[in-house]
Design an enzyme around this catalytic site. Sequence first.
Site, mmCIF file in Angstrom:
data_model
loop_
_atom_site.group_PDB
_atom_site.id
_atom_site.type_symbol
_atom_site.label_atom_id
_atom_site.label_comp_id
_atom_site.label_asym_id
_atom_site.label_seq_id
_atom_site.Cartn_x
_atom_site.Cartn_y
_atom_site.Cartn_z
ATOM 1 N N ASP A 24 16.706 -34.083 -13.564
ATOM 2 C CA ASP A 24 17.502 -35.290 -13.394
ATOM 3 C C ASP A 24 18.196 -35.290 -12.032
ATOM 4 O OD1 ASP A 24 18.608 -37.707 -14.080
ATOM 5 O OD2 ASP A 24 20.199 -36.855 -15.319
ATOM 6 N N HIS A 41 12.149 -38.784 -5.605
ATOM 7 C CA HIS A 41 11.093 -38.246 -6.469
ATOM 8 C C HIS A 41 10.141 -37.353 -5.671
ATOM 9 C CE1 HIS A 41 12.482 -40.632 -9.753
ATOM 10 N NE2 HIS A 41 12.169 -41.789 -9.199
ATOM 11 N N LEU A 135 1.202 -18.377 -16.053
ATOM 12 C CA LEU A 135 2.221 -19.325 -16.510
ATOM 13 C C LEU A 135 1.537 -20.531 -17.109
ATOM 14 C CD1 LEU A 135 5.303 -20.230 -16.452
ATOM 15 C CD2 LEU A 135 4.726 -21.403 -14.302
#
Length: 247
Positions: A24, A41, A135
């Site tokens: 956020d 972004h 991962l």
Amino acid sequence: MCLNTDTIVTKFEKIPQHIAIIMDGNGRWAKAHGKERVYGHMQGVESVRRVIKACPKYGIKYLTLYTFSTENWGRPAEEVNALMELMCSSIASETPELCKQGVAVRILGDRSALSEKVNASIDDIERKTADGKTLTLLLAFNYSSRSEITRAVRMIAERVVAGDLKVEDITEQTITENLYTADIPDPDLVVRTSGECRLSNFLMWQASYSELYFMDVLWPDFDEAQLVNAIEAYNKRDRRFGLLNNE
């Protein structure tokens, strides 16, 4: 084929196997820097790169990032379109490096509302990174927890109607097995940046006993040091899962 780079360095007693992050603050970061929201972004992608690279150092095996919620469709069309393009371009540019790092990518969310271009990009990165062992990166894209649970309930109801499942045999495990994350361990730690203190319809079933960590830093400023801060906070928590501790 993706390489498997299993080198792990850690200094913590307790390692969160699965960290989920609500990324956020991109828009506020952009505004603070006199830029359009889309620029925020784009800078947020840099933070994604940093956290993906850092996670294996600390033994983290699963990383879930809240990238685009079902509610985000209500944002201005220009921003939504830019986010879709950013998703596609990021997938195209990042796939080779993710393969090199041994990262397997999976997308969580409703793909039916996405364009053919976005779906093709998603299919491509999932296929090319499928062999990654270092991962597992889960991108919650066009995702909301309520829609995920609703989808699970419908799937279970279909089994009941078909006679494959009795109502009395429905358990919590039945619901878990019908979620997007059926084969993924629940997050040990949920992190939210930007100072907001809510889950915003993110992994509400899976995060029932997750540790929550809210931090004031905006997502584009998130780096390895911030990740370490979150893990340090996790190490100070006493996870009892509704039980008593051993004291």
